[in-house]
Design an enzyme around this catalytic site. Structure first.
Site, PDB file in Angstrom:
ATOM      1  N   ASN A 106     -11.812   9.962 -44.555  1.00  0.00           N
ATOM      2  CA  ASN A 106     -12.377   9.730 -43.224  1.00  0.00           C
ATOM      3  C   ASN A 106     -11.600   8.607 -42.552  1.00  0.00           C
ATOM      4  OD1 ASN A 106     -14.402   9.887 -41.088  1.00  0.00           O
ATOM      5  ND2 ASN A 106     -15.167   7.927 -41.839  1.00  0.00           N
ATOM      6  N   HIS A 108     -12.161   5.546 -39.651  1.00  0.00           N
ATOM      7  CA  HIS A 108     -13.158   4.795 -38.896  1.00  0.00           C
ATOM      8  C   HIS A 108     -12.405   3.806 -38.009  1.00  0.00           C
ATOM      9  CE1 HIS A 108     -16.948   2.957 -37.946  1.00  0.00           C
ATOM     10  NE2 HIS A 108     -16.410   1.772 -38.164  1.00  0.00           N
ATOM     11  N   SER A 135      -9.585   1.999 -40.192  1.00  0.00           N
ATOM     12  CA  SER A 135      -9.591   2.068 -41.655  1.00  0.00           C
ATOM     13  C   SER A 135      -9.634   3.541 -42.074  1.00  0.00           C
ATOM     14  CB  SER A 135     -10.857   1.420 -42.216  1.00  0.00           C
ATOM     15  OG  SER A 135     -11.058   0.114 -41.717  1.00  0.00           O
ATOM     16  N   ASP A 144     -19.468   5.569 -44.008  1.00  0.00           N
ATOM     17  CA  ASP A 144     -18.298   4.688 -43.838  1.00  0.00           C
ATOM     18  C   ASP A 144     -18.166   3.669 -44.971  1.00  0.00           C
ATOM     19  OD1 ASP A 144     -17.743   5.956 -41.401  1.00  0.00           O
ATOM     20  OD2 ASP A 144     -19.005   4.568 -40.282  1.00  0.00           O
TER      21      ASP A 144
HETATM   22  C1  GRF Z   1     -11.647   8.103 -33.923  1.00  0.00           C
HETATM   23  O1  GRF Z   1     -11.718   6.903 -33.220  1.00  0.00           O
HETATM   24  C2  GRF Z   1     -12.069   7.908 -35.348  1.00  0.00           C
HETATM   25  O2  GRF Z   1     -11.794   6.638 -35.832  1.00  0.00           O
HETATM   26  C3  GRF Z   1     -13.557   8.123 -35.284  1.00  0.00           C
HETATM   27  O3  GRF Z   1     -13.730   9.137 -34.333  1.00  0.00           O
HETATM   28  C4  GRF Z   1     -12.653   9.104 -33.410  1.00  0.00           C
HETATM   29  C5  GRF Z   1     -12.096  10.493 -33.331  1.00  0.00           C
HETATM   30  O4  GRF Z   1     -11.177  10.651 -32.296  1.00  0.00           O
HETATM   31  N1  GRF Z   1     -14.069   8.478 -36.584  1.00  0.00           N
HETATM   32  P1  GRF Z   1     -10.364  11.998 -32.147  1.00  0.00           P
HETATM   33  O5  GRF Z   1     -11.376  13.128 -32.013  1.00  0.00           O
HETATM   34  O6  GRF Z   1      -9.512  12.157 -33.372  1.00  0.00           O
HETATM   35  O7  GRF Z   1      -9.555  11.838 -30.897  1.00  0.00           O
END
Ligand code: GRF
Length: 222
Positions: A106, A108, A135, A144
């Protein structure tokens, strides 16, 4: 390695991964992109890169268990052996994680363990942090919380808006996420307790961009 991508929104991270695959830097194949939202822009990215996609809405299933089973079945049908959560706004359950042990990543947008949850950028910004950034971590059963693989730290500039900061965080995301996926594909990641160790590779290391510390360092092509 065939990966499945789960995403709920724009899909800019999915796009970054697909671009690195097309450039030859990331040695993986995307078997399917699955979203829980029929309007998600990530579906346009799937089409653009000719990747099969699927909308699987949570409320079409009576329970999280049955929903996760449907996801696992769709991923396995495409031969996926790892799963990338790229802006996927639902928590995956234990059954899902058992289907892909230590193979779910994942991203974050804050420096975990600070500011978990769906508003990581906003919460960090309004807290007034001086340093923040994305991260990438293995997914475990908590939100997370799994072992960290790579982080990017950048200073919050004086008078920078949250939107400006978000743009810079996303730029770092688009570099560190494909890198982490490549490390997974190369089987260079091992987990000991909470600590992820990265076996040395053969590509040249590239310095972090100005004002940013990416650790471990990115490698050529990322
Ligand atoms: C990113 O900021 C990621 O960190 C979070 O969700 C957002 C996804 O953005 N988990 P995208 O859909 O990849 O543009």
């Amino acid at each position: 390695m065939i990966i499945g991508i789960l995403a709920s929104g724009t899909g800019s991270n999915a796009q970054a991964i697909l671009e690195r695959i097309n450039s030859g830097a990331l040695q993986a194949e995307v078997g399917i992109i699955i979203t829980n939202r029929a309007q998600a822009k990530v579906l346009e990215k799937a089409e653009r890169f000719h990747i099969p996609s699927l909308v699987v809405e949570r409320n079409s299933y009576p329970s999280r268990v049955s929903y996760d089973e449907a996801l696992v079945a769709a991923l396995k049908e495409k031969g996926c052996t790892a799963v990338i959560l790229a802006g996927y706004m639902l928590v995956v359950g234990p059954g899902f994680l058992e289907a892909f042990p230590q193979r779910v990543l994942n991203i974050h947008p804050a420096l975990l363990p600070a500011f978990p949850g769906t508003e990581g950028i906003k919460n960090a910004y309004y807290y007034g942090v001086k340093i923040t950034g994305p991260s990438v971590h293995f997914v475990d059963e908590q939100l997370d919380s799994g072992p960290l693989i790579i982080q990017g730290a950048l200073p919050v500039r004086q008078d920078e808006s949250m939107e400006e900061l978000a743009v810079r965080i996303h730029q770092v995301e688009h570099r560190i996420f494909p890198m982490a996926v490549q490390w997974l594909a190369e089987e260079r990641l091992t987990i000991s307790g909470r600590t992820v160790h990265l076996k040395p590779g053969s590509r040249a290391l590239i310095p972090s961009p100005p004002e940013t510390l990416i650790w471990p360092p990115l490698e050529e092509g990322f």
